[in-house]
Structures are given as structure tokens and as C-alpha cells.
Design a protein around this motif. Structure first.
Motif, PDB file in Angstrom:
ATOM      1  N   VAL A  57     -20.369  33.526  38.612  1.00 32.92           N
ATOM      2  CA  VAL A  57     -20.912  32.225  38.210  1.00 32.92           C
ATOM      3  C   VAL A  57     -19.835  31.297  37.664  1.00 32.92           C
ATOM      4  N   ASP A  58     -19.006  31.752  36.734  1.00 27.66           N
ATOM      5  CA  ASP A  58     -18.000  30.870  36.133  1.00 27.66           C
ATOM      6  C   ASP A  58     -17.077  30.246  37.172  1.00 27.66           C
ATOM      7  N   ALA A  59     -16.617  31.045  38.125  1.00 26.52           N
ATOM      8  CA  ALA A  59     -15.719  30.522  39.159  1.00 26.52           C
ATOM      9  C   ALA A  59     -16.414  29.467  40.007  1.00 26.52           C
ATOM     10  N   LEU A  60     -17.683  29.702  40.338  1.00 28.47           N
ATOM     11  CA  LEU A  60     -18.428  28.726  41.141  1.00 28.47           C
ATOM     12  C   LEU A  60     -18.709  27.453  40.346  1.00 28.47           C
ATOM     13  N   VAL A  61     -18.981  27.598  39.059  1.00 29.37           N
ATOM     14  CA  VAL A  61     -19.205  26.430  38.197  1.00 29.37           C
ATOM     15  C   VAL A  61     -17.969  25.535  38.202  1.00 29.37           C
ATOM     16  N   VAL A  62     -16.804  26.144  38.072  1.00 30.57           N
ATOM     17  CA  VAL A  62     -15.550  25.380  38.079  1.00 30.57           C
ATOM     18  C   VAL A  62     -15.298  24.795  39.467  1.00 30.57           C
ATOM     19  N   ARG A  63     -15.468  25.609  40.480  1.00 35.61           N
ATOM     20  CA  ARG A  63     -15.196  25.182  41.860  1.00 35.61           C
ATOM     21  C   ARG A  63     -16.033  23.977  42.261  1.00 35.61           C
ATOM     22  N   TYR A  64     -17.314  23.980  41.882  1.00 32.85           N
ATOM     23  CA  TYR A  64     -18.219  22.901  42.289  1.00 32.85           C
ATOM     24  C   TYR A  64     -18.427  21.839  41.210  1.00 32.85           C
ATOM     25  N   GLY A  65     -17.769  21.993  40.067  1.00 30.78           N
ATOM     26  CA  GLY A  65     -17.840  20.967  39.017  1.00 30.78           C
ATOM     27  C   GLY A  65     -19.211  20.806  38.388  1.00 30.78           C
ATOM     28  N   ILE A  66     -19.898  21.899  38.127  1.00 35.78           N
ATOM     29  CA  ILE A  66     -21.224  21.836  37.512  1.00 35.78           C
ATOM     30  C   ILE A  66     -21.068  21.436  36.046  1.00 35.78           C
ATOM     31  N   ASP A  67     -21.881  20.494  35.592  1.00 42.01           N
ATOM     32  CA  ASP A  67     -21.856  20.084  34.191  1.00 42.01           C
ATOM     33  C   ASP A  67     -22.388  21.211  33.316  1.00 42.01           C
ATOM     34  N   THR A  68     -21.735  21.396  32.180  1.00 39.40           N
ATOM     35  CA  THR A  68     -22.165  22.421  31.226  1.00 39.40           C
ATOM     36  C   THR A  68     -22.419  21.780  29.875  1.00 39.40           C
ATOM     37  N   TYR A  69     -23.174  22.465  29.066  1.00 38.31           N
ATOM     38  CA  TYR A  69     -23.450  22.006  27.707  1.00 38.31           C
ATOM     39  C   TYR A  69     -23.458  23.239  26.821  1.00 38.31           C
ATOM     40  N   THR A  70     -22.634  23.225  25.789  1.00 35.74           N
ATOM     41  CA  THR A  70     -22.554  24.351  24.866  1.00 35.74           C
ATOM     42  C   THR A  70     -23.120  23.918  23.526  1.00 35.74           C
ATOM     43  N   PHE A  71     -24.016  24.726  22.985  1.00 37.18           N
ATOM     44  CA  PHE A  71     -24.647  24.381  21.720  1.00 37.18           C
ATOM     45  C   PHE A  71     -24.994  25.637  20.945  1.00 37.18           C
ATOM     46  N   THR A  72     -25.312  25.441  19.663  1.00 39.18           N
ATOM     47  CA  THR A  72     -25.791  26.531  18.817  1.00 39.18           C
ATOM     48  C   THR A  72     -27.304  26.416  18.753  1.00 39.18           C
ATOM     49  N   PRO A  73     -28.022  27.444  19.220  1.00 38.52           N
ATOM     50  CA  PRO A  73     -29.485  27.381  19.158  1.00 38.52           C
ATOM     51  C   PRO A  73     -29.959  27.243  17.714  1.00 38.52           C
ATOM     52  N   ARG A  74     -31.052  26.553  17.511  1.00 40.10           N
ATOM     53  CA  ARG A  74     -31.582  26.354  16.152  1.00 40.10           C
ATOM     54  C   ARG A  74     -31.787  27.668  15.427  1.00 40.10           C
ATOM     55  N   ALA A  75     -32.272  28.677  16.145  1.00 40.84           N
ATOM     56  CA  ALA A  75     -32.542  29.969  15.509  1.00 40.84           C
ATOM     57  C   ALA A  75     -31.278  30.589  14.932  1.00 40.84           C
ATOM     58  N   ALA A  76     -30.132  30.285  15.502  1.00 41.81           N
ATOM     59  CA  ALA A  76     -28.878  30.874  15.035  1.00 41.81           C
ATOM     60  C   ALA A  76     -28.081  29.926  14.149  1.00 41.81           C
ATOM     61  N   ALA A  77     -28.530  28.699  14.002  1.00 43.85           N
ATOM     62  CA  ALA A  77     -27.741  27.689  13.291  1.00 43.85           C
ATOM     63  C   ALA A  77     -27.379  28.092  11.861  1.00 43.85           C
ATOM     64  N   LEU A  78     -28.305  28.675  11.126  1.00 41.69           N
ATOM     65  CA  LEU A  78     -28.015  29.064   9.744  1.00 41.69           C
ATOM     66  C   LEU A  78     -27.407  30.452   9.648  1.00 41.69           C
ATOM     67  N   SER A  79     -27.936  31.389  10.390  1.00 44.37           N
ATOM     68  CA  SER A  79     -27.465  32.761  10.249  1.00 44.37           C
ATOM     69  C   SER A  79     -26.193  33.055  11.033  1.00 44.37           C
ATOM     70  N   SER A  80     -26.017  32.435  12.183  1.00 40.59           N
ATOM     71  CA  SER A  80     -24.841  32.685  13.029  1.00 40.59           C
ATOM     72  C   SER A  80     -24.346  31.380  13.638  1.00 40.59           C
ATOM     73  N   PRO A  81     -23.783  30.493  12.815  1.00 41.67           N
ATOM     74  CA  PRO A  81     -23.391  29.182  13.340  1.00 41.67           C
ATOM     75  C   PRO A  81     -22.319  29.243  14.424  1.00 41.67           C
ATOM     76  N   SER A  82     -21.600  30.365  14.510  1.00 48.92           N
ATOM     77  CA  SER A  82     -20.573  30.460  15.544  1.00 48.92           C
ATOM     78  C   SER A  82     -21.133  30.961  16.873  1.00 48.92           C
ATOM     79  N   LYS A  83     -22.410  31.354  16.886  1.00 51.34           N
ATOM     80  CA  LYS A  83     -23.033  31.828  18.119  1.00 51.34           C
ATOM     81  C   LYS A  83     -23.455  30.625  18.955  1.00 51.34           C
ATOM     82  N   THR A  84     -22.805  30.466  20.081  1.00 49.93           N
ATOM     83  CA  THR A  84     -23.126  29.338  20.957  1.00 49.93           C
ATOM     84  C   THR A  84     -23.640  29.851  22.300  1.00 49.93           C
ATOM     85  N   ILE A  85     -24.312  28.975  22.987  1.00 48.58           N
ATOM     86  CA  ILE A  85     -24.838  29.265  24.311  1.00 48.58           C
ATOM     87  C   ILE A  85     -24.362  28.153  25.238  1.00 48.58           C
ATOM     88  N   THR A  86     -23.933  28.536  26.414  1.00 53.83           N
ATOM     89  CA  THR A  86     -23.563  27.547  27.421  1.00 53.83           C
ATOM     90  C   THR A  86     -24.651  27.536  28.475  1.00 53.83           C
TER      91      THR A  86
END
Length: 119
Positions: A57-86
Motif C-alpha cells: 500500500v505505501d509504495a502505491l500511495v506514493v506512486r499514485y500520489g494519494i492524499d493522506t491525512y494523519t491525526f490523533t483519534p479523539r479516544a487516544a488524544a489524552l491517554s496516548s497523544p503520540s498515537k496517530t493514524i494515517t
């Protein structure tokens, strides 16, 4: 301030501005460039859509220029602020899926001659 329905606001603005020659219209514009991250696709969903392994998936995302968005889910915001999801743009993901399907339906060239697509 009380909420006013769009039609009532349109009527009021028209009554106020029409006498001085200003036209008023109501338009609805939707920003389709960003959908709520919950609606964007996960890596697993992309792999399933594209019929590839998650490791590809990662190679294809780069190859085809798919837009990504990385964020911290609300459920993890207080307990695990460094946990992000792309997550990945669904519109771009479907465009790539079409390209990959077309690519799969074509046989590889044999002695430099391209075969016809499979039915």
C-alpha cells in the motif's frame, strides 16, 4: 442570536438589497477536498480495494500520489497523544483501483506484442 433558516435570510436580504439594485442568491457549496477523517480509508481498506497486500500500500500511495491525512483519534488524544493514524483519500483510492483493475485485465506483452484484454 436565534437561528434563521436560509430561505428566511434570503428573503430578508432580498427585501433590503433589491431596492438599491443588488441581486441576492442562495448557493450551497461543498468542500469535497476534505471529508471527515472517519470517512477516509485505512491501510487495510486500501489493500482490500486494490487487491494487494498491506505491505504494498505505501509504495502505491506514493506512486499514485494519494492524499493522506494523519491525526490523533479523539479516544487516544489524552491517554496516548503520540498515537496517530494515517488515512487515505477515498476519491484518489478509487481512481487507483480503476487503474489497477485495467492493468490486471491486460496480459503482459509476448515478444513485444500486446495481447488483447481478457473478458
Amino acid at each position: 442570536m436565534p437561528r434563521v433558516d436560509a430561505e428566511a435570510l434570503l428573503d430578508w436580504l432580498t427585501s433590503q438589497l433589491s431596492p438599491v439594485g443588488i441581486a441576492v442568491e442562495h448557493r450551497t457549496e461543498i468542500d469535497r477536498n476534505f471529508v471527515c477523517p472517519d470517512e477516509w480509508y485505512s491501510e487495510a481498506r486500501l489493500a482490500a480495494l486494490w487487491q494487494v497486500s498491506a505491505s504494498e500500500v505505501d509504495a502505491l500511495v506514493v506512486r499514485y500520489g494519494i492524499d493522506t491525512y494523519t491525526f490523533t483519534p479523539r479516544a487516544a488524544a489524552l491517554s496516548s497523544p503520540s498515537k496517530t493514524i494515517t488515512v487515505y483519500d477515498p476519491a484518489g483510492a478509487h481512481d487507483v483501483a480503476k487503474k489497477l483493475r485495467r492493468k490486471r485485465t491486460m496480459s503482459p506483452p509476448v515478444d513485444g506484442i500486446q495481447e488483447t484484454p481478457h473478458p
